[in-house]
Design a protein around this motif. Structure first.
Motif, PDB file in Angstrom:
ATOM      1  N   UNK A 219      46.242 -15.746 -14.204  1.00 53.91           N
ATOM      2  CA  UNK A 219      47.026 -16.296 -15.315  1.00 53.91           C
ATOM      3  C   UNK A 219      47.816 -17.542 -14.906  1.00 53.91           C
ATOM      4  N   UNK A 220      47.307 -18.274 -13.920  1.00 56.29           N
ATOM      5  CA  UNK A 220      48.016 -19.463 -13.460  1.00 56.29           C
ATOM      6  C   UNK A 220      49.380 -19.160 -12.876  1.00 56.29           C
ATOM      7  N   UNK A 221      49.571 -17.913 -12.425  1.00 55.40           N
ATOM      8  CA  UNK A 221      50.871 -17.513 -11.887  1.00 55.40           C
ATOM      9  C   UNK A 221      51.944 -17.379 -12.946  1.00 55.40           C
ATOM     10  N   UNK A 222      51.556 -17.389 -14.240  1.00 55.60           N
ATOM     11  CA  UNK A 222      52.533 -17.333 -15.326  1.00 55.60           C
ATOM     12  C   UNK A 222      53.237 -15.978 -15.351  1.00 55.60           C
ATOM     13  N   UNK A 223      54.492 -16.004 -15.765  1.00 54.45           N
ATOM     14  CA  UNK A 223      55.337 -14.807 -15.726  1.00 54.45           C
ATOM     15  C   UNK A 223      55.295 -14.057 -17.044  1.00 54.45           C
ATOM     16  N   UNK A 224      54.955 -12.763 -16.950  1.00 49.40           N
ATOM     17  CA  UNK A 224      55.008 -11.857 -18.083  1.00 49.40           C
ATOM     18  C   UNK A 224      55.967 -10.719 -17.780  1.00 49.40           C
ATOM     19  N   UNK A 225      55.961  -9.699 -18.634  1.00 53.76           N
ATOM     20  CA  UNK A 225      56.919  -8.607 -18.487  1.00 53.76           C
ATOM     21  C   UNK A 225      56.754  -7.859 -17.166  1.00 53.76           C
ATOM     22  N   UNK A 226      55.527  -7.402 -16.879  1.00 51.44           N
ATOM     23  CA  UNK A 226      55.296  -6.641 -15.646  1.00 51.44           C
ATOM     24  C   UNK A 226      55.532  -7.520 -14.415  1.00 51.44           C
TER      25      UNK A 226
ATOM     26  N   UNK B 279      56.410 -19.430 -18.238  1.00 53.75           N
ATOM     27  CA  UNK B 279      56.355 -18.188 -19.003  1.00 53.75           C
ATOM     28  C   UNK B 279      54.961 -17.968 -19.582  1.00 53.75           C
ATOM     29  N   UNK B 280      54.539 -16.710 -19.619  1.00 54.93           N
ATOM     30  CA  UNK B 280      53.244 -16.347 -20.187  1.00 54.93           C
ATOM     31  C   UNK B 280      53.373 -16.361 -21.713  1.00 54.93           C
ATOM     32  N   UNK B 281      52.798 -17.359 -22.334  1.00 63.55           N
ATOM     33  CA  UNK B 281      52.977 -17.600 -23.766  1.00 63.55           C
ATOM     34  C   UNK B 281      52.525 -16.402 -24.592  1.00 63.55           C
ATOM     35  N   UNK B 282      51.458 -15.733 -24.154  1.00 65.27           N
ATOM     36  CA  UNK B 282      50.910 -14.622 -24.925  1.00 65.27           C
ATOM     37  C   UNK B 282      51.880 -13.443 -25.032  1.00 65.27           C
ATOM     38  N   UNK B 283      52.876 -13.379 -24.121  1.00 70.47           N
ATOM     39  CA  UNK B 283      53.809 -12.255 -24.149  1.00 70.47           C
ATOM     40  C   UNK B 283      55.130 -12.610 -24.824  1.00 70.47           C
ATOM     41  N   UNK B 284      55.253 -13.835 -25.287  1.00 72.25           N
ATOM     42  CA  UNK B 284      56.399 -14.211 -26.109  1.00 72.25           C
ATOM     43  C   UNK B 284      57.742 -14.074 -25.430  1.00 72.25           C
ATOM     44  N   UNK B 285      58.707 -13.572 -26.185  1.00 69.22           N
ATOM     45  CA  UNK B 285      60.086 -13.570 -25.733  1.00 69.22           C
ATOM     46  C   UNK B 285      60.327 -12.638 -24.550  1.00 69.22           C
ATOM     47  N   UNK B 286      59.451 -11.643 -24.340  1.00 73.91           N
ATOM     48  CA  UNK B 286      59.645 -10.755 -23.192  1.00 73.91           C
ATOM     49  C   UNK B 286      59.521 -11.521 -21.882  1.00 73.91           C
ATOM     50  N   UNK B 287      58.688 -12.570 -21.885  1.00 77.06           N
ATOM     51  CA  UNK B 287      58.568 -13.407 -20.690  1.00 77.06           C
ATOM     52  C   UNK B 287      59.874 -14.162 -20.452  1.00 77.06           C
ATOM     53  N   UNK B 288      60.466 -14.679 -21.519  1.00 79.40           N
ATOM     54  CA  UNK B 288      61.728 -15.394 -21.370  1.00 79.40           C
ATOM     55  C   UNK B 288      62.825 -14.462 -20.865  1.00 79.40           C
ATOM     56  N   UNK B 289      62.851 -13.237 -21.375  1.00 82.48           N
ATOM     57  CA  UNK B 289      63.834 -12.260 -20.911  1.00 82.48           C
ATOM     58  C   UNK B 289      63.646 -11.965 -19.428  1.00 82.48           C
ATOM     59  N   UNK B 290      62.397 -11.998 -18.977  1.00 83.31           N
ATOM     60  CA  UNK B 290      62.111 -11.796 -17.559  1.00 83.31           C
ATOM     61  C   UNK B 290      62.767 -12.852 -16.696  1.00 83.31           C
ATOM     62  N   UNK B 291      62.737 -14.114 -17.155  1.00 90.81           N
ATOM     63  CA  UNK B 291      63.409 -15.176 -16.407  1.00 90.81           C
ATOM     64  C   UNK B 291      64.918 -14.958 -16.378  1.00 90.81           C
ATOM     65  N   UNK B 292      65.461 -14.506 -17.508  1.00 93.50           N
ATOM     66  CA  UNK B 292      66.894 -14.236 -17.539  1.00 93.50           C
ATOM     67  C   UNK B 292      67.302 -13.232 -16.473  1.00 93.50           C
ATOM     68  N   UNK B 293      66.479 -12.202 -16.293  1.00 93.16           N
ATOM     69  CA  UNK B 293      66.765 -11.197 -15.269  1.00 93.16           C
ATOM     70  C   UNK B 293      66.717 -11.784 -13.866  1.00 93.16           C
ATOM     71  N   UNK B 294      65.811 -12.729 -13.638  1.00 96.41           N
ATOM     72  CA  UNK B 294      65.731 -13.383 -12.328  1.00 96.41           C
ATOM     73  C   UNK B 294      66.983 -14.217 -12.079  1.00 96.41           C
TER      74      UNK B 294
END
Length: 525
Positions: A107-114, A142-157
């Motif tokens: 996935x190009x190293x894109x960030x999703x929920x998991x 951010x992994x676009x296909x997973x929407x806002x959950x990806x953005x929330x993942x960055x917030x946690x980081x």
């Protein structure tokens, strides 16, 4: 409940065989074609990078079989193991280090929920264990296909980066693209490494810049390693290849403590502590207007001449470096007369302030080498907030509780002298060379202010000015004036500098931290 001994042996063996097969599948990555594509770009895979960073055979992976749960937009048919990030721990020079590495092949190293949850877990483990965290960044955001959950993942980081700040060393190694909000995690860490041509960092990419401003620029021109190492100051280090970069990360880790409760590791030093540094007598010109390379001074004093300069190409009028004296890590802050005469300006103040705070956070003693003619004058500096930015450096030194030693080599004028860890702001020991000139300003400027009427009324103004300059210098700027008033502890032989610093640091090693009770200070921003 079925006991383990009641399970048929063939079943257990079958399960073990399946486990090994799954692990091999996870370790192999998505395909040989994806690996070749990574190599064709001149980039290593995530696992190859981890092998270089960590001691051989020391890596223990966490959640190698993790897969995402997303459905829709084609993701339900693509559920690779690791979910595009490899996490775990290992050792560097035998000391524990936690690491996560984006796998660009997935996935190009894109960030999703998991993906994010794996990073959150390893960050929490690093904080709990009190060990450094290294991130090997190579992701498309951010992994676009997973929407806002990806953005929330960055917030946690980001929240964990901030929680770990000043507690454990955090090192970001940029080995590919890092765009948008993802760039803020490296910016929150202690050190950022980049590799030329292959790593880029920017908030908005070239296409957006062109659409909004009409400017055309390449990815490297916008946010490449040289841009951030020299112009923006975002990157502390830049290298030509990944292998060299990762080896330098290993060296940096050898200089740092595991956490803020420990001292940096000490190493055996074959370089005699009392070694005379006779070269210093020739390195520094007596004429205060002649430049020289302060790096040569640091190299002469340091163990075996080795030091690691931080932000080498940004704000070059000041040097920040980690080195060892008598086998113990020391942070060095030094004016660089070879660049803009070593004056302090906005960028130099910011650079040194953050370095001082880093050393203080991780129990690294500070040695400040002073040769500063003042703050850089100019409308741009004043309007840019030199007062505010210079106060950052002043605040950092005043707030630091680690052992602090200052040494005036030549000039130390005005407010810049005070800010560069003078005795009055809390330096534990202050020394000077016989070539020191500590004063409010240079003799010429001082004489012009104090004796301006006398000079104007003289029959020969130039001769009178010269006599009065000499009078001011002889009476208020002679090498022992500050020592006579207790503003420096001693005037020392330059050749004895290494010996004096090491003796002083040995004495200060048990210095306790002494901070007032407060939630936190409010440093200038």
């Amino acid at each position: 409940m079925t006991a383990l001994q009641d399970i048929p042996l063939a079943t257990v063996r079958g399960g073990v065989a399946e486990l090994h097969a799954l692990r091999e599948l996870a370790a192999a990555g998505p395909s040989a074609q994806a690996t070749r594509a990574q190599h064709d770009k001149g980039k290593l895979t995530a696992r190859e990078r981890i092998e270089i960073l960590l001691d051989e055979g020391s890596f223990t992976e966490v959640e190698p079989l993790r897969r995402h749960r997303a459905t829709g937009f084609g993701l339900e048919h693509k559920k690779p193991y690791t979910d595009g990030v490899i996490t775990g721990w290992g050792t560097v020079h035998g000391r524990m280090v936690f690491v996560y590495a984006h796998d660009f092949r997935i996935f190009g190293g894109a960030l999703g929920e998991a993906h994010a949850q794996k990073i959150h877990k390893i960050m929490d483990m690093a904080i709990t264990a009190g060990a450094p965290l290294v991130s090997l960044n190579d992701g498309a955001g951010a992994r676009i296909q997973e929407g806002v959950t990806a953005l929330a993942g960055y917030g946690g980081i980001f929240r964990r980066n901030t929680r770990a700040s000043g507690v454990i060393p955090q090192i970001s190694v940029m080995l590919g693209p890092c765009a948008g909000g993802a760039a803020y995690s490296p910016a929150l860490t202690d050190f950022v490494f980049m590799v030329r041509e292959t790593s880029q960092m920017f908030i908005t990419g070239p296409d957006v810049v062109k659409a909004v401003t009409g400017e055309e620029i390449s990815q490297n021109g916008l946010g490449g390693a040289d841009v951030h190492a020299q112009t923006s100051g975002v990157a502390h280090f830049a290298y030509d290849d990944e292998h060299t970069c990762l080896e330098e990360v290993r060296f940096l880790l050898s200089l740092l403590p595991q956490n803020n409760q420990e001292a940096p590791p000490a190493e055996y030093c074959g370089d005699p502590a009392d070694r005379r540094c006779d070269e210093l007598l020739d390195l520094v010109p007596a004429d205060g207007n002649r430049p020289y390379d302060m790096r040569a001074v640091i190299g002469e004093i340091a163990d075996d001449g080795q030091f690691m300069e931080v932000h080498e190409r940004w704000a070059t009028n000041i040097i920040c470096a980690l080195t060892r004296l008598d086998g113990h890590t020391v942070g060095v802050v030094a004016n660089q007369p070879q660049s803009v005469a070593g004056v302090l300006d906005i960028h130099a103040s910011e650079k040194a302030a953050r370095f001082v705070r880093l050393c203080d956070a991780f129990n690294i003693p500070l040695v400040t080498l002073i040769d500063v003619p003042g703050f850089l004058p100019g409308v741009d500096q004043e309007h840019g907030g030199i007062i505010r930015h210079g106060a950052k450096l002043l605040y950092a030194y005043c707030d630091a509780t680690v052992p602090r030693i200052s040494l005036v080599l030549r000039k130390a004028y005005g407010g810049a002298y005070i800010v560069m860890d003078s005795r009055s702001v809390g330096a534990d020991l202050a020394f000077a060379w016989p070539s020191n000139e500590i004063a409010v300003m240079g003799a010429e400027g001082a004489a012009n202010v104090i004796f301006r009427r006398q000079i104007a009324a003289a029959d020969d103004p130039e001769a009178t000015r010269a006599d009065l300059v000499k009078k001011y210098r002889d009476e208020l700027m002679h090498p022992y004036y500050a020592a006579e008033r207790g503003l420096v502890d001693d005037v020392i032989d330059p050749a004895a500098t290494r010996d004096v610093l090491i003796r002083s640091l040995r004495m200060l090693r048990a210095k306790p931290a002494d901070r007032p009770d407060r939630k936190h200070g409010n440093p200038p921003q």
